[in-house]
Scaffold this motif. Structure first.
Motif, PDB file in Angstrom:
ATOM      1  N   ILE A   1     -12.886  -3.591   4.393  1.00  0.00           N
ATOM      2  CA  ILE A   1     -12.996  -2.137   4.340  1.00  0.00           C
ATOM      3  C   ILE A   1     -12.993  -1.663   2.896  1.00  0.00           C
ATOM      4  O   ILE A   1     -12.177  -2.110   2.087  1.00  0.00           O
ATOM      5  CB  ILE A   1     -11.834  -1.472   5.104  1.00  0.00           C
ATOM      6  CG1 ILE A   1     -11.831  -1.910   6.580  1.00  0.00           C
ATOM      7  CG2 ILE A   1     -11.925   0.049   5.012  1.00  0.00           C
ATOM      8  CD1 ILE A   1     -10.649  -1.369   7.370  1.00  0.00           C
ATOM      9  N   LEU A   2     -13.892  -0.758   2.581  1.00  0.00           N
ATOM     10  CA  LEU A   2     -13.955  -0.117   1.266  1.00  0.00           C
ATOM     11  C   LEU A   2     -13.540   1.338   1.437  1.00  0.00           C
ATOM     12  O   LEU A   2     -14.051   2.034   2.323  1.00  0.00           O
ATOM     13  CB  LEU A   2     -15.367  -0.196   0.695  1.00  0.00           C
ATOM     14  CG  LEU A   2     -15.642   0.550  -0.617  1.00  0.00           C
ATOM     15  CD1 LEU A   2     -14.841  -0.043  -1.767  1.00  0.00           C
ATOM     16  CD2 LEU A   2     -17.144   0.507  -0.940  1.00  0.00           C
ATOM     17  N   VAL A   3     -12.602   1.791   0.616  1.00  0.00           N
ATOM     18  CA  VAL A   3     -12.124   3.176   0.691  1.00  0.00           C
ATOM     19  C   VAL A   3     -12.353   3.856  -0.650  1.00  0.00           C
ATOM     20  O   VAL A   3     -11.907   3.367  -1.689  1.00  0.00           O
ATOM     21  CB  VAL A   3     -10.628   3.251   1.050  1.00  0.00           C
ATOM     22  CG1 VAL A   3     -10.205   4.709   1.224  1.00  0.00           C
ATOM     23  CG2 VAL A   3     -10.325   2.449   2.319  1.00  0.00           C
ATOM     24  N   THR A   4     -13.042   4.983  -0.631  1.00  0.00           N
ATOM     25  CA  THR A   4     -13.166   5.803  -1.835  1.00  0.00           C
ATOM     26  C   THR A   4     -12.259   7.022  -1.667  1.00  0.00           C
ATOM     27  O   THR A   4     -12.074   7.526  -0.561  1.00  0.00           O
ATOM     28  CB  THR A   4     -14.611   6.272  -2.068  1.00  0.00           C
ATOM     29  OG1 THR A   4     -14.997   7.162  -1.011  1.00  0.00           O
ATOM     30  CG2 THR A   4     -15.566   5.085  -2.118  1.00  0.00           C
ATOM     31  N   GLY A   5     -11.689   7.472  -2.771  1.00  0.00           N
ATOM     32  CA  GLY A   5     -10.806   8.631  -2.704  1.00  0.00           C
ATOM     33  C   GLY A   5      -9.446   8.317  -2.118  1.00  0.00           C
ATOM     34  O   GLY A   5      -8.771   9.195  -1.591  1.00  0.00           O
ATOM     35  N   ALA A   6      -9.005   7.058  -2.225  1.00  0.00           N
ATOM     36  CA  ALA A   6      -7.737   6.660  -1.610  1.00  0.00           C
ATOM     37  C   ALA A   6      -6.518   7.178  -2.362  1.00  0.00           C
ATOM     38  O   ALA A   6      -5.408   7.089  -1.846  1.00  0.00           O
ATOM     39  CB  ALA A   6      -7.656   5.140  -1.503  1.00  0.00           C
TER      40      ALA A   6
END
Length: 342
Positions: free
Chosen positions: A29-34
């Motif tokens: 999983i890739l999360v932006t704005g974490a």
């Protein structure tokens, strides 16, 4: 055992009973704005709920402009999390990801003056990863502001008559809409399967003191024992959703939603900004000041063009979701978290 400071054990237990994360078991999983409020809470919840459900813990890559953010403290040390401090426009996909949770965007109206950042974080990143190597699924967190000025009470996802007036904050809803359209094109080309969540006012642990929105100012003032100051009469209608409910909604969309579909995520219970402030004032036992005349009040925030923002979440409720945390309880939990963080 994973214990996130942003998400209490009780909230993780509740979330684990509300969403089934088997589809994310062992996923990349890739999360932006974490490092933001919603992103940090969502990422922490995925890890904690996966553990509680006995799933294989996903491997999560977190992209954050500020990798030293307090919201990332617990994620930094988790063995299944890789935190990368980088601007989105400087980073390239380094592997095939099963899922992208795209939450990167300035969410505070105090940041909307940086139009380039708003556009690049929402649309630019998606353009750069569009292609055969794009994550297999993408959950994009859009905004209820795409419905424009004063949409009807109970506005649903099929509303087509949105009017977004020219203002200092119009770049935000326009960037969200552009990203939604781009995801639709990526889906038609077979690059990815998108899910779009139009998020309305949400708050909880991770809320920054400099958030800039009125409810953030109220909650931080209340937690500090200071008088709550309104900068308007407070008659505008909003709805407020606690992060646990918002996270349950986002994960419900990701795991049960229809491919390519759009869902509102918010409370359906309208409340005036003034009444929200009064509840916070009562719970924290602090005073409240309402201006007699709004003229001349200085603010760095471009005012919202809407006197009402109230969604219908029937589509999300059809997937089995429901709001479970009352506004009073939401405010109490958030004030308690702020006090602990201080």
């Amino acid at each position: 055992m994973f214990l996130g400071k942003l998400v209490s054990d009780d909230e993780l237990d509740s979330l684990a009973s509300r969403v089934d994360l088997r589809e994310l078991s062992g996923a990349q999983i890739l999360v932006t704005g974490a490092s933001g409020m919603v992103g940090a809470y969502l990422t922490t919840s995925i890890l904690g709920c996966s553990e509680r459900q006995g799933r294989k813990i996903p491997n999560i890559t977190v992209l954050a402009r500020d990798s030293r953010s307090q919201n990332l403290v617990d994620l930094q040390t988790h063995k299944s999390v890789r935190v990368i401090g980088s601007e989105l426009h400087d980073w390239k996909l380094d592997q095939q990801y099963d899922c992208l949770l795209h939450l990167a965007s300035p969410a505070s109206p105090t940041k909307y003056h940086d139009t380039s950042s708003v556009i690049q974080s929402n649309v630019g990143f998606l353009k750069r990863i569009s292609g055969s190597n794009a994550p297999r699924t993408i959950l994009f967190v859009s905004s209820g502001e795409v419905y424009g000025a004063n949409p009807p009470i109970g506005v649903d996802e099929d509303f087509q008559k949105a009017f977004i007036p020219e203002s200092k904050r119009d770049v935000y809803p326009k960037a969200k809409l552009a990203a939604e359209h781009l995801l639709g094109e990526m889906w038609r080309l077979g690059y990815t399967t998108p899910f779009i969540a139009r998020l309305f006012h949400t708050f909880g642990p991770g809320l920054r003191e400099d958030d800039g929105r009125s409810f953030g100012d109220f909650l931080w003032s209340a937690a500090r024992g200071k008088q709550i100051m309104l900068k308007s009469s407070g008659q505008a209608l909003r709805t407020f959703l606690y992060l646990e409910d918002a996270t349950a909604g986002l994960l419900t969309i990701l795991t049960r939603g229809s491919d390519g579909d759009i869902y509102n995520v918010g409370s359906e219970n309208p409340v005036s900004i003034l009444n929200f402030a009064k509840v916070a004032s009562k719970l924290a036992d602090v005073g409240i000041e309402i201006p007699l005349n709004e003229e001349g009040i200085e603010t760095l925030v471009a005012p919202s063009p809407s006197s009402r923002i109230v969604p219908s979440c029937q589509k999300l409720r059809n997937l089995g979701w429901a709001q479970e945390v009352s506004m009073e309880e939401s405010i109490s939990r958030t004030i308690s978290w702020i006090k602990r963080s201080l």
